[in-house]
Design a protein around this motif. Structure first.
Motif, short mmCIF file in Angstrom:
data_model
loop_
_atom_site.label_atom_id
_atom_site.label_comp_id
_atom_site.label_asym_id
_atom_site.label_seq_id
_atom_site.Cartn_x
_atom_site.Cartn_y
_atom_site.Cartn_z
N TYR A 384 0.57 -1.31 -0.01
CA TYR A 384 0.10 -0.32 -0.09
C TYR A 384 0.73 1.27 0.32
CZ TYR A 384 -3.94 3.34 0.85
OH TYR A 384 -5.20 3.92 0.80
N THR A 385 1.90 1.02 0.98
CA THR A 385 2.99 2.64 1.03
C THR A 385 3.67 2.45 -0.24
OG1 THR A 385 3.64 1.35 2.99
CG2 THR A 385 4.50 3.25 2.28
N THR A 386 4.04 2.10 -1.09
CA THR A 386 3.78 2.33 -2.37
C THR A 386 3.70 2.72 -3.60
OG1 THR A 386 4.45 0.22 -2.62
CG2 THR A 386 6.57 1.16 -1.38
N TYR A 387 2.26 3.26 -3.41
CA TYR A 387 1.24 2.93 -4.30
C TYR A 387 1.47 3.74 -5.10
CZ TYR A 387 -0.78 7.51 -2.17
OH TYR A 387 -1.23 8.80 -2.85
N ARG A 388 1.75 4.83 -5.17
CA ARG A 388 2.11 5.90 -6.04
C ARG A 388 3.36 5.68 -7.42
NH1 ARG A 388 5.36 10.10 -6.60
NH2 ARG A 388 6.90 9.19 -5.98
N VAL A 389 4.06 5.48 -6.88
CA VAL A 389 5.31 5.17 -7.75
C VAL A 389 4.61 3.31 -8.21
CG1 VAL A 389 7.12 3.57 -7.45
CG2 VAL A 389 7.26 5.30 -5.76
N MET A 390 3.87 2.61 -7.82
CA MET A 390 3.31 1.99 -9.11
C MET A 390 1.65 2.36 -10.09
SD MET A 390 2.26 -0.71 -6.00
CE MET A 390 1.36 -1.97 -7.06
N GLY A 391 1.80 3.26 -9.60
CA GLY A 391 0.68 3.37 -10.17
C GLY A 391 1.17 5.04 -12.04
#
Length: 579
Positions: A384-391
């Motif tokens: 969850y924490t790295t959602y922005r990078v994944m997006g």
């Protein structure tokens, strides 16, 4: 590249009934750069990333925003301290950077520091070993914006956490991470994407893929509330459906580059007074770690980590899962917890990348992104924490199918709606409370849920001051929050409000049943429900709670799944994918 129409940008990303109808027309009439399938945190993160790069984007979700994994996590924004032992230094460093951005810039109204005590049990090696790991954690960014590690003697640790057994530790180390209401955070990311022009539409299920020659050129969707269908044309489609990745891949007719394995994580919620402690706890178990997490007037205790091969939409907790959590936490508590102490239980599925290891707790939390066919990108895994990078990675992967060059990702500079002005409003909370006749603690609670959007929320009570009264049966929440959930936050059903816009379903022993009728009545005024619709919503929600309670008495996944699956589906036109 399609051009976004700024006139369609919502001032605060409102997702109300009128916006829903306008979004449906846009889906059928316009051609998009990207269609994103899946309204979890990765999907809405990709939608925000694409919209702020100037792309024309639509996001569709079969159920509600965050209705899957993204509302059922441990509710932590953490660097993944335990991943240091797995030598995943890059993942930890990346996660800590993201945690810092959330705390300071992107979502300070939603993401807050939280402390944990790690009890030490071995006199020789454990303190230097753990201290070295935490020093590395702090050096990588773990001590930015939050205090660094602090070493405690046994008496010092027991003063901090008096509920611990005297013989359960020989000392302790306190460190800080961060936490957020995952469902609210995901919804706010979605609203921020809508604010920047994205079409964000829940209750909209992909039932087929459109093709031009050998490439994917869009999707066919069904409104699962009324059965309408339309084609949505796009230069590229991103599959961000988490544990449903493989199912959607099969629907597209494309062969996936990776497989996703579902791991069930169960949490229990108990009242705050059952564990006397000023800090959360992180405990080593034989399989992994166990968190005891402060959650307003409660503690969240979790999690489990076991394979799940049954219904992906409604993972069920078993009696064995609950017994395991109680046994683990009771091993260190002076006054043990009992089943009667439990207020709420929830189970979620982590979308792990299938690997060689048989232990899901050892599978990497790294994510994978692949262009699985011309015009189709899939992304899965991660945390969850790295959602922005994944997006951002998903949008980058889709860029080869977009006409023209796209701008670089800028979401590290884009606050979520409600962030701007939040800190000033915290300082003005007493004045705001006096203005609206509320206790200051009520206003601070609202600020930590809505940030500067609190003015929108309170404005709904200007002509209806009774809306500033608590919800019957759930006094932590105000009635105006229910109206706002339906008018601005995309809530279409009783379940959406009781389980995600609020957390009533896990914070009260009645699990929302005692509030259901009152909440449905408040939603009816916004959504146009008649008495029959209100009765159906209450009936379906009550049946869901009864099925979940019954499943939690079953000994096995198969038995619990069978009981949980008997509850009716609230979205009438939803079709479960064929595995």
């Amino acid at each position: 590249m399609a051009t976004r129409n700024p006139s369609r940008t919502s001032a605060t990303g409102r997702l109300g009934p009128e916006d829903r109808e306008r979004s449906w027309r846009r889906l059928g009439e316009e051609t998009f750069d990207l269609v994103i399938v899946g309204g979890g945190v990765v999907g809405v993160g990709a939608a925000l990333d694409a919209a702020t790069r100037g792309l024309k984007v639509a996001l569709v979700e079969a159920r509600d925003l965050a209705s899957g994994t993204s509302s059922r996590s441990s509710k932590l924004f953490h660097g993944g301290l335990r991943y240091l032992e797995q030598l995943e230094f890059g993942l930890v460093r990346e996660a800590l950077r993201e945690r810092e951005l959330m705390l300071t810039k992107i979502a300070p109204h939603l993401v807050k520091p939280v402390s944990f005590l790690y009890p030490l049990t071995n006199r020789v090696w454990e303190r230097p070993y753990t201290a070295a790991g935490l020093l590395m954690y702090d050096t990588m960014g773990g001590a930015r914006s939050v205090p660094g590690q602090k070493h405690l003697s046994r008496s010092g640790a027991l003063r901090l956490a008096p509920s611990l057994k005297q013989d359960a530790l020989i000392g302790g180390i306190r460190y800080f991470d961060a936490q957020a209401d995952d469902a609210r955070h995901t919804m706010m990311v979605g609203r921020t994407a809508a604010h920047y022009g994205a079409v964000v539409r829940p209750s909209t299920q992909v039932i087929d893929f459109l093709h031009e020659s050998d490439r994917v050129s869009g999707v066919r969707v069904r409104d699962v509330e009324d059965g309408r269908e339309t084609d949505v044309r796009a230069h590229a489609v991103i599959n961000a459906t988490g544990v449903w990745t493989d199912e959607l891949q099969r629907l597209s007719g494309s062969r996936g580059r990776f497989r996703v394995r579902a791991s069930k994580g169960v949490h229990i919620v108990v009242p705050r007074d059952r564990i006397v402690s000023e800090t959360g706890l992180i405990l080593r178990t034989e399989k992994s770690v166990l968190f005891v997490i402060p959650w307003r007037n409660h503690w969240i205790i979790g999690t489990t980590d076991t394979d799940w091969n049954l219904d992906l939409s409604h993972p069920a907790a078993t009696k064995a899962d609950i017994d395991y959590l109680l046994a683990q936490v009771n091993s260190v508590l002076a006054t043990p917890l009992a089943h009667e102490d439990i207020e709420g239980v929830y189970a979620g599925l982590r979308p792990l990348l299938a690997g060689e290891s048989e232990s899901t707790s050892k599978l990497s939390r790294e994510h994978a992104v692949a262009r699985v066919a011309p015009g189709l990108v899939a992304i899965a895994g991660g945390k969850y924490t790295t959602y922005r990078v994944m997006g951002a990675d998903a949008v980058n992967a889709a860029s080869v199918d977009l006409p023209g060059r796209i701008q670089p990702s800028i979401t590290d500079k884009v606050p979520l709606v409600g962030a701007d002005g939040y800190h000033a409003l915290v300082n003005q909370a007493d004045h705001l409370a006096a203005e609206h006749g509320l206790h200051p603690y009520r206003v601070r609670h609202l600020l930590d849920r809505y940030g500067s959007l609190v003015h929108e929320v309170l404005a709904l009570a200007a002509d209806s001051p009774e809306l500033l009264k608590p919800i019957p049966g759930s006094p932590d929440y105000l009635q105006v929050e229910v109206v706002y959930a339906a008018s601005h936050e995309g809530a279409l059903h009783l379940e959406d409000v009781l389980t995600r816009r609020t957390r009533i379903s896990i914070e009260y022993p009645h699990r929302g049943v005692e509030s259901a009728e009152a909440v449905a009545g408040l939603m009816a005024g916004v959504l146009g429900w008649d008495e029959a619709a209100i009765a159906r919503e209450v009936e379906v929600y009550t049946a869901r709670v009864e099925a979940e309670r019954a499943s939690q008495d079953e000994p096995s996944d198969q038995a619990a799944d069978a009981v949980r699956a008997a509850a009716p589906e609230v979205r009438p036109e939803l079709v479960e994918p064929v595995s």
